[in-house]
Design an enzyme around this catalytic site. Sequence first.
Site, mmCIF file in Angstrom:
data_model
loop_
_atom_site.group_PDB
_atom_site.id
_atom_site.type_symbol
_atom_site.label_atom_id
_atom_site.label_comp_id
_atom_site.label_asym_id
_atom_site.label_seq_id
_atom_site.Cartn_x
_atom_site.Cartn_y
_atom_site.Cartn_z
ATOM 1 N N TRP A 78 0.837 -1.214 0.029
ATOM 2 C CA TRP A 78 0.148 -0.130 -0.064
ATOM 3 C C TRP A 78 0.722 1.424 0.090
ATOM 4 C CZ3 TRP A 78 -4.477 -0.102 -2.020
ATOM 5 C CH2 TRP A 78 -5.301 -1.177 -1.819
ATOM 6 N N ASP B 287 -0.398 6.735 6.762
ATOM 7 C CA ASP B 287 -1.624 6.093 6.502
ATOM 8 C C ASP B 287 -1.896 4.908 7.464
ATOM 9 O OD1 ASP B 287 -3.194 4.197 5.465
ATOM 10 O OD2 ASP B 287 -2.487 3.696 3.502
ATOM 11 N N LYS C 56 -11.667 -1.419 8.583
ATOM 12 C CA LYS C 56 -10.817 -2.394 9.308
ATOM 13 C C LYS C 56 -10.960 -2.106 10.952
ATOM 14 C CE LYS C 56 -7.547 -1.629 5.387
ATOM 15 N NZ LYS C 56 -8.082 -2.953 4.541
HETATM 16 C C1 LIG Z 1 -2.861 0.309 4.616
HETATM 17 C C2 LIG Z 1 -3.798 0.658 3.594
HETATM 18 N N1 LIG Z 1 -3.766 1.673 2.633
HETATM 19 C C3 LIG Z 1 -4.636 2.002 1.832
HETATM 20 C C4 LIG Z 1 -5.570 1.044 1.556
HETATM 21 C C5 LIG Z 1 -6.644 1.290 0.320
HETATM 22 O O1 LIG Z 1 -7.908 1.660 0.928
HETATM 23 P P1 LIG Z 1 -9.270 2.033 0.224
HETATM 24 O O2 LIG Z 1 -9.436 0.311 -0.487
HETATM 25 O O3 LIG Z 1 -10.161 2.203 1.078
HETATM 26 O O4 LIG Z 1 -8.928 2.673 -0.863
HETATM 27 C C6 LIG Z 1 -5.679 -0.294 2.197
HETATM 28 C C7 LIG Z 1 -6.660 -1.304 1.704
HETATM 29 O O5 LIG Z 1 -6.783 -2.561 2.483
HETATM 30 C C8 LIG Z 1 -4.677 -0.434 3.144
HETATM 31 O O6 LIG Z 1 -4.669 -1.554 3.876
#
Ligand SMILES: Cc1ncc(COP(=O)(O)O)c(C=O)c1O
Length: 364
Positions: free
Chosen positions: A100, A175, A199
């Site tokens: 991510w 994040d 989550k």
């Molecule tokens: C650490 C992290 N950042 C970003 C995201 C992306 O999130 P979204 O699906 O809400 O765009 C995720 C999705 O699992 C994630 O685990």
Amino acid sequence: MTIYNFSAGPATLPKPVLEKAQAELLNYQDSGMSVLEMSHRSPEFDKIVKDAEATLRELMAIPDNYKVIFLQGGGSTQFSMLPLNLAQGKKAYYLVGGSWGKKAYTEAVKLSKTIPFEPILLASSEDTVYDHIPSFDPSTIDPEAAYVHLTTNNTIEGTAIYDLPDTNGVPIVADMSSNILAARYNVEDFALIYAGAQKNIGPAGVTVVIVREDFLNDQPQLSAMLDYRIQAEAGSLYNTPPCFSIYISKLVFDWVKNEIGGVDKMAEIQREKSGLLYDYIESSDFYTNPVKDAKDRSVCNIPFVTPSKDLDAKFVAEADALGFKNIKGHRSVGGMRASVYNAFPRQGVLDLIDFMKKFEAENK
Ligand SMILES: Cc1ncc(COP(=O)(O)O)c(C=O)c1O
């Protein structure tokens, strides 16, 4: 059969929250309507969004000079919104400890082709499939840079950053999608925190952004939907927000506060719960956790493998049939992943360990 949902997100929600939402679904607090039907400009919803913010502020000890915003577009929209608002004309560093984080960096690079800023890869552990948090020399960071971006919990690979690195005085942006409210962080150590809700906070559809006021954009050229200042000044009501997701998030914040006793207690529960599984994996010579350094281990996502891909597939199939759902690892790393976020029951971890022991005995 008891079902345990190990999904990495959307994920298990606290049962008392679902029960309360069910009880209030048709007639929210004698309003004669459901939150699903309610105007976002109504006094009832105004109270929901304000209470959600107030409780989150209390839980995370968010100082008054930070704005809290509930946005749409998921964590992924933040990958672009962040540099648009904070990095124009500057450098922005990315510490990439997982898939991510790499996405965040890749999106920034794409955006930098049309918007003037310079994303820089500070360090990455991609060459070892993100099995550790990469380190770097802080003196290589330009102190004039906009920010250093990091991911506090790598959902896919099961690593986490608990002690923030030295960034040569450059503000940290995080994040926190997969461990917000599951570990204690000091909000003042960050310029901005963002987290998709699905989550540890609530259902999909809402993303929480916590941003220090002096980092709000001062230039009027951004699309209003992508402008933190406009969103903050509108109190998350610039346009129609994801009302029901915010409502459930509010119930989850209340649950963490009133039934758990706050974030420190939640973090302790997470450490103990995940520790049960880590200790068992460590004691077994059949299962392996690819994250070698115990200090990097996530309290929310626990990846593990058996000695072979065939046995991994057999494990997932047998586990699924017994009610251990969504335990297959992400396709990029394979194996298994037990996501045990805040609402995931401790008993589910104990039952999983019992199954793992049985599977080990039968397949060793
Ligand atoms: C650490 C992290 N950042 C970003 C995201 C992306 O999130 P979204 O699906 O809400 O765009 C995720 C999705 O699992 C994630 O685990």
